[in-house]
Design a protein around this motif. Structure first.
Motif, PDB file in Angstrom:
ATOM      1  N   ALA A  50      12.257  28.709  54.193  1.00 19.35           N
ATOM      2  CA  ALA A  50      12.197  30.022  54.081  1.00 19.35           C
ATOM      3  C   ALA A  50      11.689  30.825  55.133  1.00 19.35           C
ATOM      4  CB  ALA A  50      11.561  30.645  52.695  1.00 19.35           C
ATOM      5  N   ALA A  51      10.678  30.052  55.776  1.00 21.93           N
ATOM      6  CA  ALA A  51       9.774  30.671  56.995  1.00 21.93           C
ATOM      7  C   ALA A  51      10.559  30.046  58.256  1.00 21.93           C
ATOM      8  CB  ALA A  51       8.553  29.883  56.896  1.00 21.93           C
ATOM      9  N   GLY A  52      11.631  29.673  58.213  1.00 25.73           N
ATOM     10  CA  GLY A  52      12.699  29.482  59.334  1.00 25.73           C
ATOM     11  C   GLY A  52      12.571  28.127  59.769  1.00 25.73           C
ATOM     12  N   GLN A  53      11.924  27.248  59.148  1.00 24.06           N
ATOM     13  CA  GLN A  53      12.350  25.747  59.822  1.00 24.06           C
ATOM     14  C   GLN A  53      13.362  25.109  58.937  1.00 24.06           C
ATOM     15  OE1 GLN A  53       9.935  24.807  62.034  1.00 24.06           O
ATOM     16  NE2 GLN A  53       9.015  27.003  61.944  1.00 24.06           N
ATOM     17  N   ASP A  54      14.207  24.127  59.663  1.00 23.37           N
ATOM     18  CA  ASP A  54      15.327  23.736  59.158  1.00 23.37           C
ATOM     19  C   ASP A  54      15.315  21.979  59.467  1.00 23.37           C
ATOM     20  OD1 ASP A  54      16.090  23.953  61.645  1.00 23.37           O
ATOM     21  OD2 ASP A  54      17.656  25.153  61.334  1.00 23.37           O
ATOM     22  N   GLY A  55      16.209  21.470  58.838  1.00 21.10           N
ATOM     23  CA  GLY A  55      16.543  20.058  59.253  1.00 21.10           C
ATOM     24  C   GLY A  55      15.433  19.416  58.821  1.00 21.10           C
TER      25      GLY A  55
END
Length: 147
Positions: free
Chosen positions: A31-36
């Protein structure tokens, strides 16, 4: 010889709680923009700091030494974990994460690295100061003048 497998209720509860907390930390990271892989690294980082701080606490307590720093890092990691659990309980709109939370998530790796480094590399006992002065002589040489 047969061995009975005994299910420990506390261990089962710990696994369930750990898995849920892990998922909540992952969800906050996403949700805070971190992915993978980055989103999966956050819960690992939080949990490892928690474990490292607890281990350090036990070592310091056994040595009878103050454990304020270890307690501080334990509280930091516990706050991150509890914060993620509470935030995903519907109190936070995960589609519109506030900037302060994005900043906390982005800054977590550096904070966790600092905490882990200090926990691991701070000696349990204070080192003995080394002096540059010459050591005192233990043997006094005298000349035998009796002959």
């Amino acid at each position: 010889m047969s061995r009975k497998i005994r299910v420990d209720a506390v261990l089962v509860q710990a696994v369930i709680a750990g898995a849920l907390s892990f998922a909540h930390l992952h969800d906050i990271a996403v949700a805070a923009g971190q992915d993978g892989w980055k989103a999966w690294a956050y819960p690992v980082s939080v949990d490892l700091l928690l474990v490292a701080a607890w281990r350090r606490l036990r070592i310091l307590r056994a040595a009878g030494e103050p454990a304020r720093a270890a307690w501080t890092w334990f509280a930091v990691a516990l706050t991150a974990s509890l914060g993620a659990n509470v935030a995903t309980a519907g109190l936070l709109d995960l589609n519109n994460v506030p900037a302060w939370l994005r900043i906390l998530v982005a800054g977590w790796p550096a904070l966790a690295f600092l905490g882990g480094t200090l926990l691991v590399h701070t000696p349990a006992t204070a080192p003995v100061p080394v002096s540059n002065a010459e050591p005192a002589a233990d043997i006094v040489l005298t000349r035998d003048t009796s002959t």
